[in-house]
Every structure is written in structure tokens, then in C-alpha cells.
Design a protein around this motif. Sequence first.
Motif, PDB file in Angstrom:
ATOM      1  N   LYS A 149      30.643  52.440  38.235  1.00 43.56           N
ATOM      2  CA  LYS A 149      30.935  52.109  36.839  1.00 43.56           C
ATOM      3  C   LYS A 149      29.993  51.020  36.344  1.00 43.56           C
ATOM      4  O   LYS A 149      29.664  50.082  37.075  1.00 43.56           O
ATOM      5  CB  LYS A 149      32.372  51.593  36.698  1.00 43.56           C
ATOM      6  N   SER A 150      29.597  51.143  35.091  1.00 44.37           N
ATOM      7  CA  SER A 150      28.799  50.077  34.500  1.00 44.37           C
ATOM      8  C   SER A 150      29.700  48.893  34.171  1.00 44.37           C
ATOM      9  O   SER A 150      30.927  49.029  34.061  1.00 44.37           O
ATOM     10  CB  SER A 150      28.106  50.572  33.234  1.00 44.37           C
ATOM     11  N   ILE A 151      29.094  47.731  34.005  1.00 50.22           N
ATOM     12  CA  ILE A 151      29.862  46.549  33.613  1.00 50.22           C
ATOM     13  C   ILE A 151      30.555  46.793  32.278  1.00 50.22           C
ATOM     14  O   ILE A 151      31.709  46.393  32.074  1.00 50.22           O
ATOM     15  CB  ILE A 151      28.943  45.310  33.526  1.00 50.22           C
ATOM     16  N   GLN A 152      29.877  47.489  31.373  1.00 54.45           N
ATOM     17  CA  GLN A 152      30.468  47.755  30.063  1.00 54.45           C
ATOM     18  C   GLN A 152      31.705  48.640  30.192  1.00 54.45           C
ATOM     19  O   GLN A 152      32.722  48.391  29.529  1.00 54.45           O
ATOM     20  CB  GLN A 152      29.429  48.420  29.149  1.00 54.45           C
ATOM     21  N   GLN A 153      31.642  49.650  31.042  1.00 55.92           N
ATOM     22  CA  GLN A 153      32.818  50.499  31.268  1.00 55.92           C
ATOM     23  C   GLN A 153      33.970  49.688  31.855  1.00 55.92           C
ATOM     24  O   GLN A 153      35.130  49.871  31.474  1.00 55.92           O
ATOM     25  CB  GLN A 153      32.461  51.645  32.218  1.00 55.92           C
ATOM     26  N   THR A 154      33.642  48.803  32.781  1.00 50.77           N
ATOM     27  CA  THR A 154      34.669  47.974  33.405  1.00 50.77           C
ATOM     28  C   THR A 154      35.337  47.061  32.397  1.00 50.77           C
ATOM     29  O   THR A 154      36.574  46.928  32.382  1.00 50.77           O
ATOM     30  CB  THR A 154      34.041  47.136  34.537  1.00 50.77           C
ATOM     31  N   ILE A 155      34.553  46.430  31.541  1.00 47.20           N
ATOM     32  CA  ILE A 155      35.104  45.525  30.523  1.00 47.20           C
ATOM     33  C   ILE A 155      36.016  46.284  29.565  1.00 47.20           C
ATOM     34  O   ILE A 155      37.113  45.816  29.222  1.00 47.20           O
ATOM     35  CB  ILE A 155      33.967  44.817  29.767  1.00 47.20           C
ATOM     36  N   GLU A 156      35.596  47.460  29.134  1.00 49.08           N
ATOM     37  CA  GLU A 156      36.412  48.248  28.209  1.00 49.08           C
ATOM     38  C   GLU A 156      37.726  48.665  28.855  1.00 49.08           C
ATOM     39  O   GLU A 156      38.796  48.577  28.227  1.00 49.08           O
ATOM     40  CB  GLU A 156      35.628  49.483  27.756  1.00 49.08           C
ATOM     41  N   GLU A 157      37.663  49.115  30.109  1.00 49.50           N
ATOM     42  CA  GLU A 157      38.878  49.549  30.791  1.00 49.50           C
ATOM     43  C   GLU A 157      39.843  48.385  30.996  1.00 49.50           C
ATOM     44  O   GLU A 157      41.049  48.509  30.737  1.00 49.50           O
ATOM     45  CB  GLU A 157      38.535  50.187  32.133  1.00 49.50           C
ATOM     46  N   LEU A 158      39.334  47.255  31.456  1.00 48.43           N
ATOM     47  CA  LEU A 158      40.205  46.101  31.679  1.00 48.43           C
ATOM     48  C   LEU A 158      40.806  45.593  30.378  1.00 48.43           C
ATOM     49  O   LEU A 158      41.987  45.207  30.337  1.00 48.43           O
ATOM     50  CB  LEU A 158      39.421  44.978  32.361  1.00 48.43           C
ATOM     51  N   SER A 159      40.036  45.600  29.311  1.00 45.43           N
ATOM     52  CA  SER A 159      40.548  45.146  28.016  1.00 45.43           C
ATOM     53  C   SER A 159      41.696  46.028  27.555  1.00 45.43           C
ATOM     54  O   SER A 159      42.709  45.539  27.043  1.00 45.43           O
ATOM     55  CB  SER A 159      39.426  45.142  26.971  1.00 45.43           C
ATOM     56  N   ASP A 160      41.557  47.331  27.749  1.00 45.42           N
ATOM     57  CA  ASP A 160      42.628  48.259  27.375  1.00 45.42           C
ATOM     58  C   ASP A 160      43.868  48.046  28.242  1.00 45.42           C
ATOM     59  O   ASP A 160      45.000  47.977  27.738  1.00 45.42           O
ATOM     60  CB  ASP A 160      42.143  49.700  27.524  1.00 45.42           C
ATOM     61  N   LYS A 161      43.663  47.944  29.560  1.00 40.69           N
ATOM     62  CA  LYS A 161      44.793  47.800  30.482  1.00 40.69           C
ATOM     63  C   LYS A 161      45.602  46.542  30.197  1.00 40.69           C
ATOM     64  O   LYS A 161      46.849  46.571  30.141  1.00 40.69           O
ATOM     65  CB  LYS A 161      44.297  47.751  31.929  1.00 40.69           C
TER      66      LYS A 161
END
Length: 748
Positions: free
Chosen positions: A722-734
Motif C-alpha cells: 500500500k502507498s502511504i496515501q492509501q494508508t492515510i485515507e484508510e486510517l482516516s476513514d476507520k
Amino acid sequence: MLRKVETITTKTTIKNVDGTSNTKEVKTITTQYEKIAKTLFNYPTVRRDDQVDILHGVEIKDPCVVPIYRHLEDPDAPETKQFVEDQGKLFQDFIKSKGGDVRTKLEARFTEMFNYERYGLPFKKGDNYYYFHNSGLQPQSVLYTQKTVDGESSVFFDPNTLSQDGTVSLSRYSFSESGKFFAYAVSVSGSDWVKIHVREVGADKDLEEKPLEWMKFGGIEWTHDEKGFFYNRYPAPSVSLDKAGTETNVNKNQAVYYHRVGTDQSEDIAVYKDSEHPDFGFVTTVSDCGRYVIVGAWKGTHPESLFYYADLEKQFGGNSVLGVPEFTTIVGERTGAYDWIANEGTVFYFVTSDGAPNKHVVKYDVAQPELGFSVVIPEVETAIFYHKVVANNKLVLVYMQDVKHVMRVHDLTTGEYLHNIDLPTGSIIKGVSGSKNKTEFFYNFGSFISPGITRRFDFANGQDTLFKETIVPGFDSSIFEVKQVFYPSADGTKIPMYIFHKKGLEMNGENPAFQYAYGGFNFSVLPSFSVAWLTFAEKFNGVVAIVNIRGGGEYGQAWHDAGRLFNKQNCSTDFQYASRYLISEKYTKPAKLAINGGSNGGLLIGTVLNQAPELYGLGIADVGVHDLLRFHKFTIGHAWTSDFGNPDVKEDFENILKISPLHNVDSSKAYPAVLIVTGDHDNRVVPLHSLKLGATMQYELNNNAKPIMMRINTKAGHGAGKSIQQTIEELSDKYTYLSITLDAPYFD
């Protein structure tokens, strides 16, 4: 139940386990689910199959009790795609309408926290040092090189140039013995499938016209003549390359191949395969001297292994592969796990659990096989976790002691203990790199509140020096308190658990808490620096609890055995008793307690939610194995029978039916909020597990007061890549969802 019920009778086809079928009348219960669901959370509607399976004489299950969403197993079906799209919209609409400005604040905070320099473990190949580095928000880490340990570095290979959105990652890599050649495997969208490329060090283009395809679950090992390398591959599945990663085909019949650089893949030699055991996977090693090829054979994730070797010098007159090597058996019975360490001439050294659940070091002379194995370093009460041979005969062993590491140095050939290498109290080794023909090695350690320190130990002078220390700008570790507790599970077994939170936080039973565990496959959950956990502790005044339940490897093979097969329920029980401990000690209360796990840990969350939903306010199941009756039918799922059992075996079936998340959703119980997360390119735990559980829970719990929702990551797999951007988006949603469902405010 508040829903209106209507019964109708239909004829249903029943498929038996032997492949035959028959027809019978089935009373199907229909409900006003759609109306009730839309009144609450407007769940998407989805077709329900009328198929019923009979397994070992048990009807699984009448669709009026637990509907079978078998059609969701097809990722390319239009209705599956529509279901995924509808679930994504439902989830996004929910967090946007209910989350206020929390989502914006979280994304800003996660972006700030991830924006720090991260360093990988250095290693030396040929005349150059290499290490990975991320400047902060780069999608993928970049491989750097430098001539000396304190010299100036430069970019060697940048995976970020492989795609515009950062979803193509460097999965694995290998340098030839002199450092002249670089073979690297690339993954697209987090898929386990990778393609191998080869280039000469210093060049910016590949040597070969086409990469090697259909590699999965294996390494790249060069022969010392540098003319080629060994790698693992499966037969090509019946899908086009553009869909690789979304298919569900079973992966069997892996084989070890040898590729000669500059030739087409069709000319590669199959050097080792086992057609009688299609479930076997292999790990290949070339000895430090280059003379021997060692192949370890594993049946899926079973802890026991077999080992074979080929003598290239004896067969081919050197260290080249000129045909199919002849292999000789070293370990021919699956009596324990064996890991290759090194060799001194004809004497091979292994770490093994055979006769030693915590593992010991043994040797085997291939010139005198009649002598068998002999113990070099006996088993002790703590388990061996890492091993590395450096400076010819220095064996560095890292032991696990109550989920903390101890590093000891022994003489490889005599087993004599030499000395310890001191670590800060409570530290965890994240990795060790070095080689037998170098005097130095590097090790990296960290903790929940330390992102990592890398040090260099040189046996030539005994000096232990700092290489890199990771600093997170603006992060103050002193505001946190970390402690380890040992609580009793149902049978009295003491289970270790780490707890951390801000200093001075009042334990009044009102704090939001986040509990995490894994509990399977001999994998240990170790203290690690998590931006997500630290943000939760800091910005939500939260309590974070990391539980080392049985099934992992924290206390060796015995700990693993205590949480697998017919002991699998221990995992869920240990986890529930951890929750009860947190509640009884006033760290939190059920309405404020969120639980999370991924993969096998996702299964854990699904099982616990069915068994004790009253203990929790939120359950987040990431990429979980939720259908324990069909997991073995897809991709690499058959490998997991080591921990779950085989559904085709009656006794195993009866055991796992009781814990399978999909088959135990209980409409008579009130469930907490649920978030089910998967990735569209997860070809390890395929998305169908999550899709079927989500559909089932939304139907069965349609009048549940708390939401049951799904987040399906696109261009993402099981987690890696996963890219850092994907990780940030997923964590923000969770964590926005967590804030809403736990009624946990974000504190600026």
C-alpha cells in the motif's frame, strides 16, 4: 425480532459433499428486511441464493437461517461489482454525514505523523551498502546505496517511478554474490503475484525483454557463478494478466525453477517439484560457499518441514547449474520446523523445533549422514526468534522472553556462549542483517513509542555504533505510559498484554479503548511504532491494548499449538478475557471498547463478535478469513488447514463450524457497530470472505441499533504494497467511524 415474517414453500436443489444432488421442499422465510434496513441504515439489497450444501450430513445452512451469498464469490459478476460499489457509497455517506470535521482533522494529523524519515535495515552486497529510505510521504520507500558505512548515499532504485499513483511496489529483491546483478520482483495493487526483472547494477534498464511471471510466495537465490537464480512459481491460472490479483483460483503445484539470465522463461529448468504433494511450497537457499543448493519443503503453513540438498560441485564441477540437480534427503519426515543457518564444509547447521518446542541449534554432516543430527546449542526456556551468522563463526541468536528480546552470541561450531549484546529494556528487534563473510552486522530495534534505532556491531573491534535513529518531528514520547500485564484466561493460563495511554489519564471506565491481537500461525505480535495507535491514544484520550493470545509464537511451538486446530477456541477466549480485564480494571467499558485484527486476526474479530457482542462498542475486521467451511477452495487457502483444520474432514468440520464467523451470526443478540475491511486485489484472503459476511450480518442484524458497514480498498491487496496515501485515507476513514460509533470526541 421486530421484523414481520412470511413463510413460503419452494423446491431447492441440494448439493452433497460427494457431488450428487437432489431436490427437496424448503420453507423459506421472507421478511420486510428492506424496509426495516432502510429505516435504519439503508443497507444495499443483494440477491440471496437458494442453494443448500450438505457437509458431513449437516445442512449448511437452511437459507432461512443464514443465507448463502455464493454468487458474491465471483469478483467479476456485475452484481458483485454493484454490491461493492453500493457498500462503498453507504460507508462514505455515513462517515461524511455523521463525522463532522473529525475526518478532516484525522487526515491532517495522520499526514503530519507519517511525514518523518524512515530507514530500513542496511546490508552490504559486493562493495556497496544498501538501505531503504522514505523521506516521509513518498508512496513507496526508495532503495539507496553508498560506498562506505558513513559515506554519501544516492538513489539506487525508486519504485515510485513504476506507477503514477504509487500502487506498484517492490515486493522482493536479490543481488548476485559479487553485487553485479540485481533481480527484483514487482507487485501491482498489492497482489501476491509478482513479476521478476533483472538488471545490471548501475544500469537503468532491464537486461531481459520480458519479466518472469507467476511467481508467488518465494525468494530469489543467485548461484555464485552469477549466471542465474532460483525462484518459485505456480502454473499460470486461467485468468488474463490484467486480472491477476482478483482471481480466486486455487494455487497448487508450486515448483522451484532455475532461470539463466538472458534466456526466455520458457527455457527455465524445473529443479524441484513434488507432484505427490501439490500443497507443498518451497524455500531455496544457496550456501555461503556456493557449492550447495538447499530446498526446504513446507506443507502450507504447517510448522513442520522437510529438507533436501544438491551438491553442485559434485554434479557439475563447480557452482553452476548445468541441468537438473540431484537432491539428497536431509530431513525426510515432518517432525518439526527446520531453518537453515549456514555450513562449514560438509557440516550443515539448522535451527529446529524437532524435539525442542522453543528450538535448538543442531548440525548434520552430509559426508557422514549415518551420524544423523546432533545438538550444538541446547533448547532453553525462551524461544529462538532470529538467527544470523556473521564473521565466519559468530552465531547471533535473538530470543523472545515475555514478548521482549534478548540477543546472545555463540560460537557456531562449538556452540559456546560468548556474550550478550545489550538492548534497552523492553526493546524489540525488528530485523538483523549481515553475512558470514563480513565482520559487521546491523540490527534495528524499537518499541510502541520509539520508531526505531539502527546500530552496527563489528566483531573485528567489538564496537557497537549508531547508524541511524528515526526522529518524528513534533512527537513527544514522554507523554505516554507503557506497561505489560499478565491476566488469567478462562483456564488460568497467564496471557501477556501491553497497555499504553497518555500519562495521567484517569481510569474511570469511560475511556475509549482499542484492543488488537492476531493469535495464529506461530506469528508473534511485537511492540511496534504505530502512527494510528499513537494518534488514537493522544487525540482521543484512548487506551491501546495489544494482546499476545495463544496461537502465536511468543512462547514457542507450544504456545502456537495451544491456539490452533482443536484448541482454536482458546484464541477467542483469551481475547475476550483480555476485554474483561480492561473493563474490570476501569480502563474502559463495553460501549467504548473497539477491537481490531487482520487476516487470521480478522477471523478472531468475527468470532468474538458472534460469541460476546455485549463486550464491545465496535469491531473492525480487516481482510479476515470468515468462511471456515470454504476457505480451502480459493487461492492459497488450503495452506491454512494447519491452524484451522480441514473442512473436508468430519471432525475438523464439526470443530470449525462452531467458530466460523459467517455461520454463527446470531440475530437474537444485539451487536456493536461493525466495520468489515477488504481489498479488491487481495488474492491471499480473497474478498469474498468479507463480502459474504457483510451481506449476512446486514441481513440477519437488519434491526440492529448499531451500523454494520464495509470498506473495500481499491488497487490494494492483503496489506503489503500500500502507498502511504492509501494508508492515510484508510486510517482516516476507520478512525472517523470509530469516533462516531464509540461517541469518542477528537481533542485538538
